[in-house]
Write a protein that holds these residues in place. Structure first.
Motif, PDB file in Angstrom:
ATOM      1  N   SER A 171       4.585   5.092  -3.401  1.00 55.10           N
ATOM      2  CA  SER A 171       3.398   5.683  -3.997  1.00 55.10           C
ATOM      3  C   SER A 171       3.523   5.746  -5.515  1.00 55.10           C
ATOM      4  CB  SER A 171       3.207   7.092  -3.447  1.00 55.10           C
ATOM      5  OG  SER A 171       2.163   7.720  -4.147  1.00 55.10           O
ATOM      6  N   GLY A 216      -8.693  11.376  -1.836  1.00 58.46           N
ATOM      7  CA  GLY A 216      -8.278  10.171  -1.111  1.00 58.46           C
ATOM      8  C   GLY A 216      -6.783  10.031  -0.890  1.00 58.46           C
ATOM      9  N   LEU A 217      -6.067  11.163  -0.922  1.00 56.99           N
ATOM     10  CA  LEU A 217      -4.612  11.085  -0.754  1.00 56.99           C
ATOM     11  C   LEU A 217      -4.144  11.826   0.493  1.00 56.99           C
ATOM     12  CD1 LEU A 217      -3.496  11.730  -4.458  1.00 56.99           C
ATOM     13  CD2 LEU A 217      -3.575   9.530  -3.270  1.00 56.99           C
ATOM     14  N   ASN A 237       0.098   7.918   1.402  1.00 53.94           N
ATOM     15  CA  ASN A 237      -0.080   7.215   0.119  1.00 53.94           C
ATOM     16  C   ASN A 237       0.314   8.063  -1.094  1.00 53.94           C
ATOM     17  OD1 ASN A 237      -2.252   8.930   0.019  1.00 53.94           O
ATOM     18  ND2 ASN A 237      -3.841   7.351   0.032  1.00 53.94           N
ATOM     19  N   ARG A 268      -8.105  12.407 -10.046  1.00 55.36           N
ATOM     20  CA  ARG A 268      -8.770  11.249  -9.456  1.00 55.36           C
ATOM     21  C   ARG A 268      -9.218  10.267 -10.547  1.00 55.36           C
ATOM     22  NH1 ARG A 268     -11.244   9.575  -4.603  1.00 55.36           N
ATOM     23  NH2 ARG A 268     -12.272   7.649  -5.138  1.00 55.36           N
ATOM     24  N   HIS A 278      -6.360   4.571  -3.172  1.00 55.25           N
ATOM     25  CA  HIS A 278      -6.588   5.798  -2.394  1.00 55.25           C
ATOM     26  C   HIS A 278      -7.509   5.460  -1.244  1.00 55.25           C
ATOM     27  CE1 HIS A 278     -10.503   5.780  -4.287  1.00 55.25           C
ATOM     28  NE2 HIS A 278      -9.891   5.588  -5.432  1.00 55.25           N
ATOM     29  N   LYS A 279      -7.727   6.433  -0.374  1.00 59.08           N
ATOM     30  CA  LYS A 279      -8.567   6.159   0.818  1.00 59.08           C
ATOM     31  C   LYS A 279     -10.041   6.353   0.512  1.00 59.08           C
ATOM     32  CE  LYS A 279      -4.879   6.606   3.917  1.00 59.08           C
ATOM     33  NZ  LYS A 279      -4.128   7.243   4.959  1.00 59.08           N
TER      34      LYS A 279
END
Ligand code: URA
Length: 191
Positions: free
Chosen positions: A38, A74-75, A79, A180, A190-191
């Motif tokens: 990561s 998104g984490l 990740n 972010r 990120h997701k």
């Protein structure tokens, strides 16, 4: 040795560490967990009761909130990487003493050297003071970016502080948005 092998070896060393008195009362040391490739790392203070039982970081009530904060940008643990200043639980969750933190920081430095993150998020003043600057005051300095050795550091409130005082959540959310933005700037997935 591969990076993964080096991290496993480091975890083994941490699990057996007797460098400070915190080892005497631990159930398990808590080395840290997540994706060693990561580019972003979160650093807390030290294991609490549930973490000490399970040997995993941020799995108690503060951890549930941290998971939500991370998910918002998104984490998750696949990740990002999560670690602590001290790897063994301080009695009654007191703040780690300076000599305990100093004894343990060798491990965090090795984790940092292996992972080579581009962003480090310090959760709360203990992490911020040991990692960014001794004189940091979390209420004053949270949300500011610091660049050291090509890595971007930021401090925000510890999730436990947010559980105690939900008024702080608004500021913490601003910090997560800033993280972010920095991730987007640096092209961090990120997701
Ligand atoms: N608080 C921390 O600082 N770290 C943990 O792992 C759990 C709670």
């Amino acid at each position: 040795m591969t990076k993964q092998e080096a991290m496993l070896a480091l975890n083994n060393t941490i699990m057996q560490c007797k460098a400070c008195p915190l080892c005497q009362k631990r159930t398990s040391a808590v080395p840290g967990e997540g994706n060693i490739n990561s580019r972003i790392m979160f650093i807390g203070e030290g294991p609490g009761q549930e973490e000490d039982k399970q040997g995993r970081p941020f799995v108690g009530p503060a951890g549930q909130l941290l998971d939500k904060m991370m998910a918002a940008i998104g984490l998750d643990r696949t990740n990002a990487f999560i670690a602590n200043i001290v790897k063994c639980r301080p009695p009654s969750n007191r703040v780690p003493e300076d000599d305990e933190a100093q004894a343990c920081l060798v491990y965090l430095r090795k984790q940092f050297a292996l992972i080579k993150p581009d962003i480090v998020v310090c959760l709360g003043s203990t992490a911020a003071r040991h990692v960014i600057d001794r004189n940091i005051r979390i209420t004053r300095d949270r949300g500011n970016w610091y660049e050291k050795k090509g890595c971007n550091f930021i401090a925000t409130f510890h999730p436990s502080a947010l559980l105690r005082d939900p008024e702080k959540k608004k500021d913490a959310w601003e910090d997560m948005k800033s993280i972010r933005e920095k991730m987007d700037e640096l092209g961090i997935e990120h997701k």
